[in-house]
Design a protein around this motif. Structure first.
Motif, PDB file in Angstrom:
ATOM      1  N   THR A 155       0.793  -1.229   0.000  1.00 40.55           N
ATOM      2  CA  THR A 155       0.000   0.000   0.000  1.00 40.55           C
ATOM      3  C   THR A 155       0.827   1.282   0.000  1.00 40.55           C
ATOM      4  OG1 THR A 155      -0.127  -0.005   2.412  1.00 40.55           O
ATOM      5  CG2 THR A 155      -1.880  -1.144   1.225  1.00 40.55           C
ATOM      6  N   GLN A 156       2.113   1.191   0.327  1.00 34.57           N
ATOM      7  CA  GLN A 156       2.947   2.386   0.363  1.00 34.57           C
ATOM      8  C   GLN A 156       4.345   2.049  -0.139  1.00 34.57           C
ATOM      9  OE1 GLN A 156       3.444   3.750   4.416  1.00 34.57           O
ATOM     10  NE2 GLN A 156       3.056   1.708   5.196  1.00 34.57           N
ATOM     11  N   ASN A 157       5.123   3.049  -0.425  1.00 33.57           N
ATOM     12  CA  ASN A 157       6.471   2.851  -0.936  1.00 33.57           C
ATOM     13  C   ASN A 157       7.422   2.633   0.239  1.00 33.57           C
ATOM     14  OD1 ASN A 157       8.608   2.691  -2.649  1.00 33.57           O
ATOM     15  ND2 ASN A 157       8.842   4.898  -2.898  1.00 33.57           N
ATOM     16  N   ALA A 158       7.399   1.412   0.788  1.00 38.15           N
ATOM     17  CA  ALA A 158       8.238   1.095   1.955  1.00 38.15           C
ATOM     18  C   ALA A 158       8.530  -0.391   1.980  1.00 38.15           C
ATOM     19  CB  ALA A 158       7.539   1.516   3.238  1.00 38.15           C
ATOM     20  N   GLY A 159       9.621  -0.737   2.633  1.00 37.64           N
ATOM     21  CA  GLY A 159       9.985  -2.133   2.817  1.00 37.64           C
ATOM     22  C   GLY A 159      10.718  -2.293   4.130  1.00 37.64           C
ATOM     23  N   TRP A 160      10.681  -3.494   4.705  1.00 34.53           N
ATOM     24  CA  TRP A 160      11.315  -3.750   5.986  1.00 34.53           C
ATOM     25  C   TRP A 160      12.093  -5.054   5.938  1.00 34.53           C
ATOM     26  CZ3 TRP A 160       6.325  -2.202   5.266  1.00 34.53           C
ATOM     27  CH2 TRP A 160       5.951  -0.974   5.839  1.00 34.53           C
ATOM     28  N   SER A 161      13.154  -5.105   6.692  1.00 29.94           N
ATOM     29  CA  SER A 161      13.932  -6.317   6.907  1.00 29.94           C
ATOM     30  C   SER A 161      13.971  -6.524   8.415  1.00 29.94           C
ATOM     31  CB  SER A 161      15.341  -6.157   6.343  1.00 29.94           C
ATOM     32  OG  SER A 161      16.080  -7.330   6.563  1.00 29.94           O
ATOM     33  N   VAL A 162      13.319  -7.580   8.880  1.00 26.43           N
ATOM     34  CA  VAL A 162      13.178  -7.819  10.317  1.00 26.43           C
ATOM     35  C   VAL A 162      14.083  -8.974  10.712  1.00 26.43           C
ATOM     36  CG1 VAL A 162      11.553  -8.312  12.171  1.00 26.43           C
ATOM     37  CG2 VAL A 162      10.781  -7.075  10.148  1.00 26.43           C
ATOM     38  N   ARG A 163      14.829  -8.777  11.774  1.00 28.64           N
ATOM     39  CA  ARG A 163      15.698  -9.843  12.288  1.00 28.64           C
ATOM     40  C   ARG A 163      14.973 -10.617  13.382  1.00 28.64           C
ATOM     41  NH1 ARG A 163      21.828  -7.562  12.538  1.00 28.64           N
ATOM     42  NH2 ARG A 163      21.862  -6.841  10.395  1.00 28.64           N
ATOM     43  N   ALA A 164      15.260 -11.889  13.485  1.00 29.15           N
ATOM     44  CA  ALA A 164      14.671 -12.723  14.528  1.00 29.15           C
ATOM     45  C   ALA A 164      15.135 -12.239  15.895  1.00 29.15           C
ATOM     46  CB  ALA A 164      15.080 -14.173  14.323  1.00 29.15           C
ATOM     47  N   SER A 165      14.244 -12.313  16.878  1.00 29.85           N
ATOM     48  CA  SER A 165      14.572 -11.882  18.223  1.00 29.85           C
ATOM     49  C   SER A 165      13.558 -12.480  19.195  1.00 29.85           C
ATOM     50  CB  SER A 165      14.519 -10.360  18.328  1.00 29.85           C
ATOM     51  OG  SER A 165      14.660  -9.957  19.665  1.00 29.85           O
ATOM     52  N   PRO A 166      14.002 -12.855  20.387  1.00 28.35           N
ATOM     53  CA  PRO A 166      13.052 -13.357  21.390  1.00 28.35           C
ATOM     54  C   PRO A 166      12.229 -12.227  22.008  1.00 28.35           C
ATOM     55  CG  PRO A 166      15.253 -13.318  22.304  1.00 28.35           C
ATOM     56  CD  PRO A 166      15.383 -12.945  20.848  1.00 28.35           C
ATOM     57  N   ASP A 167      12.606 -10.977  21.728  1.00 29.58           N
ATOM     58  CA  ASP A 167      11.888  -9.822  22.264  1.00 29.58           C
ATOM     59  C   ASP A 167      10.800  -9.377  21.296  1.00 29.58           C
ATOM     60  OD1 ASP A 167      13.672  -9.709  24.465  1.00 29.58           O
ATOM     61  OD2 ASP A 167      15.094  -8.581  23.234  1.00 29.58           O
ATOM     62  N   PRO A 168       9.641  -8.944  21.809  1.00 27.17           N
ATOM     63  CA  PRO A 168       8.580  -8.438  20.935  1.00 27.17           C
ATOM     64  C   PRO A 168       9.045  -7.193  20.172  1.00 27.17           C
ATOM     65  CG  PRO A 168       7.742  -8.863  23.138  1.00 27.17           C
ATOM     66  CD  PRO A 168       9.226  -8.986  23.211  1.00 27.17           C
ATOM     67  N   GLN A 169       8.638  -7.110  18.904  1.00 31.25           N
ATOM     68  CA  GLN A 169       8.969  -5.980  18.051  1.00 31.25           C
ATOM     69  C   GLN A 169       7.677  -5.404  17.469  1.00 31.25           C
ATOM     70  OE1 GLN A 169      12.446  -6.679  15.408  1.00 31.25           O
ATOM     71  NE2 GLN A 169      12.328  -8.778  16.188  1.00 31.25           N
ATOM     72  N   THR A 170       7.627  -4.089  17.287  1.00 32.88           N
ATOM     73  CA  THR A 170       6.436  -3.417  16.787  1.00 32.88           C
ATOM     74  C   THR A 170       6.654  -2.925  15.362  1.00 32.88           C
ATOM     75  OG1 THR A 170       5.886  -2.737  19.031  1.00 32.88           O
ATOM     76  CG2 THR A 170       4.801  -1.555  17.244  1.00 32.88           C
ATOM     77  N   PHE A 171       5.721  -3.299  14.487  1.00 31.34           N
ATOM     78  CA  PHE A 171       5.755  -2.916  13.083  1.00 31.34           C
ATOM     79  C   PHE A 171       4.331  -2.657  12.611  1.00 31.34           C
ATOM     80  CE2 PHE A 171       9.697  -5.383  13.457  1.00 31.34           C
ATOM     81  CZ  PHE A 171      10.588  -4.532  12.825  1.00 31.34           C
TER      82      PHE A 171
END
Length: 64
Positions: free
Chosen positions: A16-32
């Protein structure tokens, strides 16, 4: 925004928008953005985390 724990690396390009993400694995919660978290859960790369309930302030506790 949505919160999840990522078990493996996950790359995502928004539909829907001009954006991309690369998320690394982690045992901690992450917000996206919800769009990314939904795609990661569907792909089996992440597990949603329910939002923590906000604690009542001491003023609210005295009034209740």
């Amino acid at each position: 925004m949505a919160t999840a724990i990522f078990q493996r690396e996950f790359n995502y390009s928004s539909r829907t928008q001009n954006a991309g993400w690369s998320v690394r694995a982690s045992p901690d919660p992450q917000t996206f953005p919800e769009e990314l978290v939904a795609a990661a859960v569907e792909a089996g790369a992440a597990e949603r985390v329910k939002p923590a309930r906000k604690r009542a302030s001491s003023k609210e506790a005295d009034n209740g």
